[in-house]
Design a protein around this motif. Structure first.
Motif, mmCIF file in Angstrom:
data_model
loop_
_atom_site.group_PDB
_atom_site.id
_atom_site.type_symbol
_atom_site.label_atom_id
_atom_site.label_comp_id
_atom_site.label_asym_id
_atom_site.label_seq_id
_atom_site.Cartn_x
_atom_site.Cartn_y
_atom_site.Cartn_z
ATOM 1 N N ARG A 181 -20.268 1.171 -16.886
ATOM 2 C CA ARG A 181 -18.832 1.045 -17.113
ATOM 3 C C ARG A 181 -18.081 1.509 -15.874
ATOM 4 N NH1 ARG A 181 -16.663 0.489 -22.529
ATOM 5 N NH2 ARG A 181 -18.705 -0.460 -22.556
ATOM 6 N N GLN A 182 -17.170 0.667 -15.418
ATOM 7 C CA GLN A 182 -16.289 1.023 -14.308
ATOM 8 C C GLN A 182 -15.084 1.782 -14.869
ATOM 9 O OE1 GLN A 182 -18.106 0.604 -11.699
ATOM 10 N NE2 GLN A 182 -16.780 -0.723 -10.534
ATOM 11 N N PRO A 183 -14.475 2.653 -14.070
ATOM 12 C CA PRO A 183 -13.262 3.325 -14.551
ATOM 13 C C PRO A 183 -12.208 2.279 -14.940
ATOM 14 C CG PRO A 183 -13.998 4.280 -12.476
ATOM 15 C CD PRO A 183 -14.849 3.072 -12.722
ATOM 16 N N ASP A 184 -11.515 2.527 -15.999
ATOM 17 C CA ASP A 184 -10.452 1.652 -16.504
ATOM 18 C C ASP A 184 -10.946 0.284 -16.946
ATOM 19 O OD1 ASP A 184 -8.571 3.667 -15.942
ATOM 20 O OD2 ASP A 184 -8.363 2.948 -13.886
ATOM 21 N N ALA A 185 -12.235 0.143 -17.233
ATOM 22 C CA ALA A 185 -12.778 -1.135 -17.708
ATOM 23 C C ALA A 185 -13.112 -1.011 -19.186
ATOM 24 C CB ALA A 185 -14.021 -1.524 -16.922
ATOM 25 N N ASP A 186 -13.008 -2.119 -19.897
ATOM 26 C CA ASP A 186 -13.301 -2.086 -21.319
ATOM 27 C C ASP A 186 -14.705 -2.596 -21.643
ATOM 28 O OD1 ASP A 186 -12.726 -4.680 -20.622
ATOM 29 O OD2 ASP A 186 -11.460 -5.090 -22.360
#
Length: 166
Positions: free
Chosen positions: A27-32
């Motif tokens: 998961r990338q930061p700010d990714a859903d």
């Protein structure tokens, strides 16, 4: 004393040495949702040594339309990028003019790749001689290499659309 060099834009396959493809998802930061990543690198074991191999890799990537040290490119929107990704039967097959490699992808990587419809490709010019085929690479070792400032700065970064047969 002179050192052998890969001339600008020219290289031999032997100068590139052993090329490896490794993947992971997260998961990338700010990714859903998760992102699938592929890292292509050389062991630095080319016939003329790691420094010539680094320049040979740079020339090979630039010949494929990838910008080393530049911004993230999108192969789905840029016609001249000669990097293709086929995801089929649990494998990711990456093809460039100088490289065809397969990554036997785990279910979570496949789900991330299919979910986003693309994979983040990082093509390192820096060799990684201690990550050899058949030997496990710990998450910490992978993270240390893939986030090393010099490795990131001297790599080509590209979003690769996920293609499949049929």
């Amino acid at each position: 004393m002179t050192t052998p060099q890969a001339s600008t834009g020219t290289f031999t396959q032997a100068q590139l040495g052993t090329q490896i493809l490794i993947g992971w998802s997260g998961r990338q930061p700010d990714a859903d949702q998760d992102t699938a990543f592929l890292l292509a690198y050389s062991l630095g074991d080319g016939q003329d040594g790691p420094e010539v191999g680094r320049e040979a890799m740079r020339a090979a990537l630039e010949r494929a339309g990838l910008h080393v040290g530049g911004p993230i490119q999108d192969a789905g929107e840029t016609q001249n990028i000669q990097a293709k990704l086929l995801v089929q039967a649990g494998r990711a097959v990456l093809t460039l003019p100088h490289l065809t490699a397969q990554y036997p992808a785990p279910a979570e990587w496949l789900a991330a790749a299919q979910g986003q419809g693309q994979v983040y490709g990082m093509f390192a010019t820096s060799p990684w001689p201690d990550a050899v085929p058949g030997q496990p690479v710990s998450e910490d070792r992978l993270r240390a290499f893939a986030t090393d400032v010099e490795v990131v700065r001297t790599a080509a970064h590209c979003l690769l659309p996920v293609r499949s047969l049929g």
